[in-house]
Design a protein around this motif. Structure first.
Motif, mmCIF file in Angstrom:
data_model
loop_
_atom_site.group_PDB
_atom_site.id
_atom_site.type_symbol
_atom_site.label_atom_id
_atom_site.label_comp_id
_atom_site.label_asym_id
_atom_site.label_seq_id
_atom_site.Cartn_x
_atom_site.Cartn_y
_atom_site.Cartn_z
ATOM 1 N N ARG A 1 0.807 -1.247 -0.028
ATOM 2 C CA ARG A 1 0.078 0.022 0.027
ATOM 3 C C ARG A 1 0.982 1.196 -0.266
ATOM 4 N NH1 ARG A 1 -2.974 -3.023 -1.481
ATOM 5 N NH2 ARG A 1 -4.899 -3.702 -0.775
ATOM 6 N N ASN A 2 0.703 1.976 -1.031
ATOM 7 C CA ASN A 2 1.517 3.332 -1.116
ATOM 8 C C ASN A 2 2.956 3.283 -0.844
ATOM 9 O OD1 ASN A 2 -0.890 4.851 -1.816
ATOM 10 N ND2 ASN A 2 -1.611 4.450 0.196
ATOM 11 N N VAL A 3 3.633 2.402 -1.422
ATOM 12 C CA VAL A 3 5.085 1.970 -1.202
ATOM 13 C C VAL A 3 5.739 2.845 -1.868
ATOM 14 C CG1 VAL A 3 6.702 0.372 -1.070
ATOM 15 C CG2 VAL A 3 4.633 -0.344 -0.245
ATOM 16 N N ASP A 4 6.761 3.763 -1.346
ATOM 17 C CA ASP A 4 8.048 4.469 -2.029
ATOM 18 C C ASP A 4 9.055 3.779 -1.553
ATOM 19 O OD1 ASP A 4 6.036 6.049 -3.075
ATOM 20 O OD2 ASP A 4 6.431 7.957 -1.550
ATOM 21 N N ILE A 5 10.183 3.502 -2.548
ATOM 22 C CA ILE A 5 11.352 2.860 -2.480
ATOM 23 C C ILE A 5 12.296 3.783 -2.983
ATOM 24 C CG2 ILE A 5 12.657 0.836 -2.590
ATOM 25 C CD1 ILE A 5 10.187 -0.672 -3.391
ATOM 26 N N SER A 6 13.722 4.113 -2.073
ATOM 27 C CA SER A 6 14.519 5.079 -2.723
ATOM 28 C C SER A 6 16.008 4.314 -2.413
ATOM 29 C CB SER A 6 14.522 6.144 -1.774
ATOM 30 O OG SER A 6 13.440 6.818 -1.872
ATOM 31 N N TYR A 7 16.951 4.682 -3.125
ATOM 32 C CA TYR A 7 18.247 4.400 -2.915
ATOM 33 C C TYR A 7 19.078 5.679 -2.686
ATOM 34 C CZ TYR A 7 17.753 -0.308 -4.768
ATOM 35 O OH TYR A 7 17.107 -1.687 -4.868
ATOM 36 N N ALA B 1 16.262 -3.934 0.189
ATOM 37 C CA ALA B 1 16.037 -2.647 -0.158
ATOM 38 C C ALA B 1 15.528 -1.849 1.104
ATOM 39 C CB ALA B 1 15.308 -2.217 -1.406
ATOM 40 N N PRO B 2 16.012 -1.563 2.103
ATOM 41 C CA PRO B 2 15.583 -1.021 3.582
ATOM 42 C C PRO B 2 14.875 0.338 3.305
ATOM 43 C CG PRO B 2 17.588 -1.212 3.788
ATOM 44 C CD PRO B 2 17.666 -1.505 2.393
ATOM 45 N N GLU B 3 15.263 1.147 2.535
ATOM 46 C CA GLU B 3 14.745 2.466 2.268
ATOM 47 C C GLU B 3 13.432 2.647 1.791
ATOM 48 O OE1 GLU B 3 17.536 5.523 1.497
ATOM 49 O OE2 GLU B 3 19.101 4.060 1.880
ATOM 50 N N TRP B 4 12.224 2.367 2.453
ATOM 51 C CA TRP B 4 10.953 2.429 1.898
ATOM 52 C C TRP B 4 9.879 3.016 2.853
ATOM 53 C CZ3 TRP B 4 7.215 -0.539 4.464
ATOM 54 C CH2 TRP B 4 7.648 -1.823 4.876
#
Length: 251
Positions: free
Chosen positions: A7-13, A53-56
């Protein structure tokens, strides 16, 4: 029951956002595909679910339990990932036996000898491969070992990141048929990343089409037969495949 829910997941590096507002559900026992061009964020979603990918931000639930950030050993027994490259995903200095027994040791699971024998049989590998090193195996055999490693903890959910794209064409069908059989036998749920539409038609019931980090459409795999996509980008992918991709080429 829902096996995977985002739900509404944003993922960044770092400062770069790769995935924007990903939202979808995968039912228990379903095979669901993430489809799109390279760089669209498909594999990044799998990595976030797997804890790589922990930055979410947002909400990720697997089998009714909220997914935390980072590695979770308890989560590993419920959900496992098969990576794209069987050459890079196996330790070059560990035998197949060592690769398969390591997860059992980490989780304190006994009866290891029987479990290793059984899982090798399940993925179609003779027992003579048990004490070989990865360099002594073909690409298809390595991917069978990688699948066996993922299954040895008896997970209910499998994340498949382009599991055949690094293999010779002649071997791809063998691995896809193996995955399809294992899903039927063990009642597994698959979330598969692929750019190959015939693979989607062969393996999956539904797909989410991604473009530049966003899910633009969720469609049934039957859309591959009749072209009933609603989003212009989805339509362009379908057209690029020549329309109604020949599913027989991989079976």
């Amino acid at each position: 029951m829902t096996a995977i829910s985002l739900r509404n997941v944003d993922i960044s590096y770092g400062d770069t956002k790769i995935v924007h507002g990903a939202t979808f559900d995968v039912a228990e026992g379903e095979s669901f595909a993430l489809v799109g061009e390279s760089g669209s964020g498909k594999s990044t979603i799998l990595k976030a679910i797997a804890g790589l990918a922990p930055e979410w931000t947002g909400d990720i639930d697997v089998l009714g339990q909220s997914r935390g950030h980072g590695v979770d050993y308890r989560f590993a027994s419920r959900c496992q990932m098969v990576f794209q490259d069987p050459y890079g995903s196996l330790h070059p200095r560990k035998t197949v036996d060592s690769v398969l027994t390591e997860p059992l040791k980490i989780h304190g699971i006994g009866n290891r000898d029987t479990r290793v024998k059984d899982i090798l049989n399940a993925v179609g590998l003779d027992q003579r491969f048990r004490f070989r090193f990865p360099h002594q195996l073909s690409g298809g055999q390595r991917q069978r070992v990688a699948i066996a490693r993922a299954l040895i903890l008896e997970p209910r959910v499998m994340l498949l990141d382009e599991p055949t794209s690094a293999l010779d064409v002649s071997v791809q069908a063998e691995i896809l048929n193996l995955l399809k059989r294992l899903r039927a036998e063990q009642g597994l749920t698959y979330l598969m990343v692929t750019h190959n539409l015939p693979v989607v038609g062969f393996m999956c019931e539904r797909m989410a089409i991604m473009n530049k980090g966003r899910i633009v459409e969720i469609a049934p795999s039957t859309a591959l037969h009749d072209g009933s996509f609603g989003d212009p980008y989805s339509q362009s992918l379908y057209a690029a495949s020549g329309g109604n991709p020949d599913l027989k080429e991989i079976v």
